[in-house]
Motif scaffolding. Structure first.
Motif, PDB file in Angstrom:
ATOM      1  N   PHE A 312      13.837 -33.125  -3.487  1.00  0.00           N
ATOM      2  CA  PHE A 312      14.463 -32.248  -2.500  1.00  0.00           C
ATOM      3  C   PHE A 312      15.445 -31.278  -3.156  1.00  0.00           C
ATOM      4  CE2 PHE A 312      13.364 -36.105  -0.120  1.00  0.00           C
ATOM      5  CZ  PHE A 312      12.658 -35.564   0.937  1.00  0.00           C
ATOM      6  N   ASP A 313      15.693 -31.449  -4.450  1.00  0.00           N
ATOM      7  CA  ASP A 313      16.646 -30.576  -5.120  1.00  0.00           C
ATOM      8  C   ASP A 313      16.130 -29.147  -5.250  1.00  0.00           C
ATOM      9  OD1 ASP A 313      14.676 -31.593  -6.804  1.00  0.00           O
ATOM     10  OD2 ASP A 313      15.876 -31.240  -8.600  1.00  0.00           O
ATOM     11  N   ARG A 314      14.834 -28.935  -5.010  1.00  0.00           N
ATOM     12  CA  ARG A 314      14.271 -27.593  -5.078  1.00  0.00           C
ATOM     13  C   ARG A 314      14.392 -26.851  -3.744  1.00  0.00           C
ATOM     14  NH1 ARG A 314       8.868 -29.824  -8.222  1.00  0.00           N
ATOM     15  NH2 ARG A 314       9.877 -30.169 -10.240  1.00  0.00           N
ATOM     16  N   ILE A 315      14.895 -27.526  -2.726  1.00  0.00           N
ATOM     17  CA  ILE A 315      15.175 -26.871  -1.443  1.00  0.00           C
ATOM     18  C   ILE A 315      16.630 -26.429  -1.495  1.00  0.00           C
ATOM     19  CG2 ILE A 315      15.221 -27.157   1.056  1.00  0.00           C
ATOM     20  CD1 ILE A 315      13.144 -29.344   0.776  1.00  0.00           C
ATOM     21  N   SER A 316      16.871 -25.150  -1.621  1.00  0.00           N
ATOM     22  CA  SER A 316      18.225 -24.649  -1.899  1.00  0.00           C
ATOM     23  C   SER A 316      19.118 -24.595  -0.668  1.00  0.00           C
ATOM     24  CB  SER A 316      18.139 -23.257  -2.537  1.00  0.00           C
ATOM     25  OG  SER A 316      17.430 -22.368  -1.689  1.00  0.00           O
ATOM     26  N   GLN A 317      18.554 -24.547   0.545  1.00  0.00           N
ATOM     27  CA  GLN A 317      19.363 -24.472   1.765  1.00  0.00           C
ATOM     28  C   GLN A 317      19.748 -25.886   2.215  1.00  0.00           C
ATOM     29  OE1 GLN A 317      16.302 -23.203   1.454  1.00  0.00           O
ATOM     30  NE2 GLN A 317      16.658 -20.996   1.295  1.00  0.00           N
ATOM     31  N   PRO A 318      21.031 -26.214   2.286  1.00  0.00           N
ATOM     32  CA  PRO A 318      21.430 -27.577   2.697  1.00  0.00           C
ATOM     33  C   PRO A 318      20.930 -27.957   4.089  1.00  0.00           C
ATOM     34  CG  PRO A 318      23.270 -26.402   1.688  1.00  0.00           C
ATOM     35  CD  PRO A 318      22.188 -25.400   1.882  1.00  0.00           C
ATOM     36  N   TRP A 319      20.976 -27.023   5.040  1.00  0.00           N
ATOM     37  CA  TRP A 319      20.522 -27.351   6.392  1.00  0.00           C
ATOM     38  C   TRP A 319      19.036 -27.662   6.425  1.00  0.00           C
ATOM     39  CZ3 TRP A 319      16.783 -23.996   8.152  1.00  0.00           C
ATOM     40  CH2 TRP A 319      16.703 -22.745   7.520  1.00  0.00           C
ATOM     41  N   LEU A 320      18.249 -26.962   5.620  1.00  0.00           N
ATOM     42  CA  LEU A 320      16.809 -27.223   5.554  1.00  0.00           C
ATOM     43  C   LEU A 320      16.523 -28.514   4.801  1.00  0.00           C
ATOM     44  CD1 LEU A 320      13.993 -26.183   6.245  1.00  0.00           C
ATOM     45  CD2 LEU A 320      14.017 -24.886   4.082  1.00  0.00           C
ATOM     46  N   PHE A 351       8.644 -22.898   1.727  1.00  0.00           N
ATOM     47  CA  PHE A 351       9.338 -22.140   2.766  1.00  0.00           C
ATOM     48  C   PHE A 351      10.778 -21.836   2.330  1.00  0.00           C
ATOM     49  CE2 PHE A 351      11.693 -21.998   6.886  1.00  0.00           C
ATOM     50  CZ  PHE A 351      11.106 -20.844   7.376  1.00  0.00           C
ATOM     51  N   SER A 352      11.399 -22.781   1.637  1.00  0.00           N
ATOM     52  CA  SER A 352      12.737 -22.553   1.112  1.00  0.00           C
ATOM     53  C   SER A 352      12.739 -21.426   0.090  1.00  0.00           C
ATOM     54  CB  SER A 352      13.287 -23.836   0.483  1.00  0.00           C
ATOM     55  OG  SER A 352      14.489 -23.602  -0.206  1.00  0.00           O
ATOM     56  N   ARG A 353      11.718 -21.391  -0.751  1.00  0.00           N
ATOM     57  CA  ARG A 353      11.626 -20.329  -1.747  1.00  0.00           C
ATOM     58  C   ARG A 353      11.388 -18.974  -1.068  1.00  0.00           C
ATOM     59  NH1 ARG A 353       8.390 -22.847  -4.761  1.00  0.00           N
ATOM     60  NH2 ARG A 353       6.408 -21.789  -4.376  1.00  0.00           N
ATOM     61  N   PHE A 354      10.607 -18.987   0.004  1.00  0.00           N
ATOM     62  CA  PHE A 354      10.403 -17.750   0.765  1.00  0.00           C
ATOM     63  C   PHE A 354      11.717 -17.226   1.345  1.00  0.00           C
ATOM     64  CE2 PHE A 354      10.030 -16.316   5.204  1.00  0.00           C
ATOM     65  CZ  PHE A 354       9.466 -15.068   5.010  1.00  0.00           C
ATOM     66  N   LEU A 355      12.537 -18.139   1.887  1.00  0.00           N
ATOM     67  CA  LEU A 355      13.817 -17.710   2.446  1.00  0.00           C
ATOM     68  C   LEU A 355      14.720 -17.130   1.360  1.00  0.00           C
ATOM     69  CD1 LEU A 355      14.572 -20.650   4.937  1.00  0.00           C
ATOM     70  CD2 LEU A 355      13.698 -18.367   5.478  1.00  0.00           C
ATOM     71  N   PRO A 360      17.494 -14.090   2.426  1.00  0.00           N
ATOM     72  CA  PRO A 360      18.583 -14.928   1.902  1.00  0.00           C
ATOM     73  C   PRO A 360      19.784 -15.027   2.837  1.00  0.00           C
ATOM     74  CG  PRO A 360      18.544 -12.808   0.785  1.00  0.00           C
ATOM     75  CD  PRO A 360      17.326 -12.841   1.657  1.00  0.00           C
ATOM     76  N   THR A 361      19.850 -14.196   3.860  1.00  0.00           N
ATOM     77  CA  THR A 361      21.023 -14.213   4.754  1.00  0.00           C
ATOM     78  C   THR A 361      20.932 -15.286   5.826  1.00  0.00           C
ATOM     79  OG1 THR A 361      19.986 -12.540   6.173  1.00  0.00           O
ATOM     80  CG2 THR A 361      21.423 -11.758   4.385  1.00  0.00           C
ATOM     81  N   ILE A 362      19.783 -15.914   6.012  1.00  0.00           N
ATOM     82  CA  ILE A 362      19.633 -16.945   7.048  1.00  0.00           C
ATOM     83  C   ILE A 362      20.394 -18.187   6.604  1.00  0.00           C
ATOM     84  CG2 ILE A 362      17.993 -18.463   8.208  1.00  0.00           C
ATOM     85  CD1 ILE A 362      15.992 -16.251   8.190  1.00  0.00           C
ATOM     86  N   SER A 363      21.325 -18.633   7.432  1.00  0.00           N
ATOM     87  CA  SER A 363      22.205 -19.750   7.070  1.00  0.00           C
ATOM     88  C   SER A 363      22.033 -20.968   7.956  1.00  0.00           C
ATOM     89  CB  SER A 363      23.668 -19.289   7.127  1.00  0.00           C
ATOM     90  OG  SER A 363      23.989 -18.824   8.432  1.00  0.00           O
ATOM     91  N   SER A 364      21.095 -20.917   8.911  1.00  0.00           N
ATOM     92  CA  SER A 364      20.881 -22.072   9.787  1.00  0.00           C
ATOM     93  C   SER A 364      19.485 -21.986  10.373  1.00  0.00           C
ATOM     94  CB  SER A 364      21.931 -22.102  10.914  1.00  0.00           C
ATOM     95  OG  SER A 364      21.745 -21.001  11.792  1.00  0.00           O
ATOM     96  N   TYR A 376       6.360 -14.658   6.957  1.00  0.00           N
ATOM     97  CA  TYR A 376       6.020 -15.769   6.063  1.00  0.00           C
ATOM     98  C   TYR A 376       4.506 -15.939   5.937  1.00  0.00           C
ATOM     99  CZ  TYR A 376       5.420 -20.644   4.586  1.00  0.00           C
ATOM    100  OH  TYR A 376       5.024 -21.789   3.949  1.00  0.00           O
ATOM    101  N   LEU A 377       3.744 -15.624   6.987  1.00  0.00           N
ATOM    102  CA  LEU A 377       2.291 -15.800   6.938  1.00  0.00           C
ATOM    103  C   LEU A 377       1.664 -14.978   5.820  1.00  0.00           C
ATOM    104  CD1 LEU A 377       1.378 -15.801  10.744  1.00  0.00           C
ATOM    105  CD2 LEU A 377       1.293 -17.731   9.159  1.00  0.00           C
ATOM    106  N   GLY A 378       2.217 -13.828   5.518  1.00  0.00           N
ATOM    107  CA  GLY A 378       1.655 -13.013   4.449  1.00  0.00           C
ATOM    108  C   GLY A 378       2.189 -13.352   3.074  1.00  0.00           C
ATOM    109  N   TRP A 379       3.257 -14.141   3.003  1.00  0.00           N
ATOM    110  CA  TRP A 379       3.886 -14.438   1.710  1.00  0.00           C
ATOM    111  C   TRP A 379       3.049 -15.366   0.825  1.00  0.00           C
ATOM    112  CZ3 TRP A 379       6.079 -18.974  -0.357  1.00  0.00           C
ATOM    113  CH2 TRP A 379       6.882 -18.783  -1.498  1.00  0.00           C
ATOM    114  N   PRO A 380       2.441 -16.479   1.347  1.00  0.00           N
ATOM    115  CA  PRO A 380       1.676 -17.366   0.449  1.00  0.00           C
ATOM    116  C   PRO A 380       0.513 -16.693  -0.239  1.00  0.00           C
ATOM    117  CG  PRO A 380       2.147 -18.467   2.526  1.00  0.00           C
ATOM    118  CD  PRO A 380       2.511 -17.028   2.703  1.00  0.00           C
ATOM    119  N   ALA A 381      -0.049 -15.630   0.380  1.00  0.00           N
ATOM    120  CA  ALA A 381      -1.202 -14.977  -0.236  1.00  0.00           C
ATOM    121  C   ALA A 381      -0.855 -14.365  -1.587  1.00  0.00           C
ATOM    122  CB  ALA A 381      -1.751 -13.908   0.707  1.00  0.00           C
TER     123      ALA A 381
END
Length: 542
Positions: A312-320, A351-355, A360-364, A376-381
């Motif tokens: 879980f250390d690769r998920i940078s947002q604490p809330w996520l 999804f965390s990497r996408f944010l 990057p401004t989303i905090s919750s 996000y749907l277009g990002w994995p491609a």
């Protein structure tokens, strides 16, 4: 890793007591000599007849291996037929040339006393002089000290002959029993704990004991002794003085992964003993050790002690990260396999990497809405990965949001944050995974099967073909995997082993012929599975 998630050494209170309770007397020794037949820690004896040293390269001890290379690496059967004289340390020391005298030589083939007499005699040939000297008869010489040395002791206050007394002095005059043990065990595989501080010694003894009890991955004595030297040179009082990443950085120059792997295993074993196991211990960690959690459904073909880490250390947002932990725990306790949950955690990590990259401004969680998900749907491609990964990036995240709403973990999640049918990319038809007929014909051809250099590998190939096992199924079997019923018939302890056992029984005569021995059902298959497990731990089987 942030300051909040940085590793902290567990409290050492009670660790020494736990170690003293956990380490059995068998392993609480200064020098541990594994049994040559021990599949995990032992090393088979040298192939030279009568040599009691441990084998290494080509199943020869180091001394006979040197002779074999010096002879030009001849065929092994030719070398074993004439390996040369006995090795030093096993050969009888030369005694005085005078008949009946068993003192050690001091030059010219004579002992100290007879050499002086020969010098005073004025003769030039010591052998001729010794042949004419009267036979020595001194029956009161008791044999003391080393059991394999038949030479007389020079002086009554000594315990060894002249040569072995000199060697004892060169070693620093150790305790008599320690010196005798040193001479008897010379050339044999051993684990030397004597250079370690008291607690560090117990920690390595516990790690060796754990590897022995797990009965799964081999730990050769050179690997363990190397790890002991690294820890001793590091000047630490405990393996827990450094975190795992620090130990990995210190040992990164070692080419073979098994050396570094045992050192990390030792540290992790001590950490588990210090902290305990279970959800109360693991949940607050950012890297979950799934093999320590009770009730977790293992992957097919994996043993109960197979190591799996969930990061879980690769998920940078604490809330996520906090929500992902609750979801993953719920998935694990519901009985989903580890492999499925690892895919779920990977989707949240992406999804965390996408944010981080796009919003990057989303905090919750309140900032996650349908417009964001459409981006996000277009990002994995645009990311490296398979078609299945792109599909999981949508379906797993959809299940994650559903669990948040169902269990009421965070009411701030907008109602528009959802995926709909058609959002996930279509998966192309899967290609057939079965081998073509002409390939199977080549594999099953007796001529090709006979190309195996080891009959055990030929037998294992037949077992895999007959019962449709994967290589991972065969390598996950324990040593001594078969059990016997009241009539002595072999049976497998589980579904995988049972299929293997039935395959052996179905082709009994063919399998017995393939290994050239009888009774293969009871012992041969276990030896094969154990051999492949050992090769797997050394990286020879994928």
């Amino acid at each position: 890793m942030t300051a909040e998630t940085a590793w902290q050494r567990p409290a050492s209170t009670g660790l020494l007591t736990k170690l003293m309770t956990a380490v059995r007397p068998q392993f609480r020794v200064e020098v541990y000599l594994p049994d040559p037949g021990d599949r995990i820690l032992g090393r088979p004896l040298c192939s030279v007849l009568g040599c009691d040293r441990s084998g290494a390269e080509h199943r020869l001890c180091s001394a006979h291996g040197f002779r074999w290379r010096a002879a030009g690496c001849p065929d092994m059967s030719v070398f074993l037929a004439d390996p040369g004289p006995l090795l030093h340390g096993r050969i009888e020391l030369s005694g005085c040339a005078v008949d009946g005298c068993r003192y050690g030589t001091h030059g010219l083939g004579l002992c100290t006393r007879h050499r002086g007499r020969f010098t005073r005699s004025g003769q030039s040939e010591p052998a001729t002089w010794a042949a004419t000297f009267p036979t020595v008869s001194e029956p009161d010489h008791a044999q003391r000290g080393l059991p394999f040395c038949s030479l007389w002791i020079e002086y009554r206050h000594q315990l060894f002959c002249k040569s072995h007394h000199t060697r004892w002095c060169q070693l620093g005059r150790p305790a008599i029993q320690d010196y005798i043990t040193h001479c008897l065990d010379r050339g044999k595989a051993r684990i030397n704990f004597s250079t370690l501080t008291p607690q560090l010694k117990l920690e390595f003894q516990y790690a060796v004991q754990r590897r022995f009890d797990d009965n799964s991955i081999t730990a050769p004595t050179p690997v363990i002794n190397w790890a002991i030297r690294v820890a001793a040179n590091a000047g630490v009082s405990s393996l827990l003085d450094y975190d795992e990443d620090h130990w990995r950085a210190m040992t990164a120059s070692k080419s073979s992964c098994s050396y570094q792997g045992f050192l990390i295993h030792a540290r992790n074993a001590v950490e588990l003993l210090a902290q305990g196991t279970g959800w109360e211990v693991e949940y607050d960690r950012d890297i979950w050790r799934l093999h320590t959690l009770p009730g977790v459904t293992r992957n097919p073909g994996k043993t109960d002690n197979a190591r799996n880490n969930l990061r879980f250390d690769r998920i940078s947002q604490p809330w996520l990260r906090n929500l992902a932990k609750r979801w993953i725990r719920q998935r694990l306790v519901s009985g989903l396999a580890v492999s499925t949950v690892l895919v779920d955690a990977g989707a949240v990590t992406r999804f965390s990497r996408f944010l981080d990259q796009c919003s990057p401004t989303i905090s919750s969680l309140a900032g996650v809405d349908r417009p964001l998900l459409e981006r996000y749907l277009g990002w994995p491609a645009g990311q490296n990965g398979s078609q299945a990964m792109r599909e999981d990036a949508v379906t797993c995240l959809h299940t994650f949001f559903q669990a948040i709403r169902q269990h009421g973990w965070d009411d701030s999640l907008p109602t528009t944050a959802a995926f709909f049918p058609g959002d996930a990319p279509r998966r192309p038809p899967a290609a057939s995974r079965q081998l073509s007929e002409h390939v199977m014909a080549q594999i099953e051809s007796p001529a090709n099967l006979d190309r195996w250099s080891h009959p055990q590998c030929r037998l294992l190939t037949l077992i895999l073909i007959r019962c449709g096992l994967r290589a991972s199924d065969a390598t996950s079997l324990d040593f001594g995997c078969l059990i016997h019923d009241g009539q002595g018939a072999p049976q497998g302890p589980g579904k995988v082993a049972d299929r293997s056992c039935r395959a052996v029984l179905a082709g009994q005569h063919e399998f017995e012929w393939s290994v050239g021995v009888s009774g293969v059902m009871s012992d041969g298959f276990c030896d094969v599975a154990g051999s492949v497990q050992s090769k797997k731990s050394d990286g020879q089987v994928s």
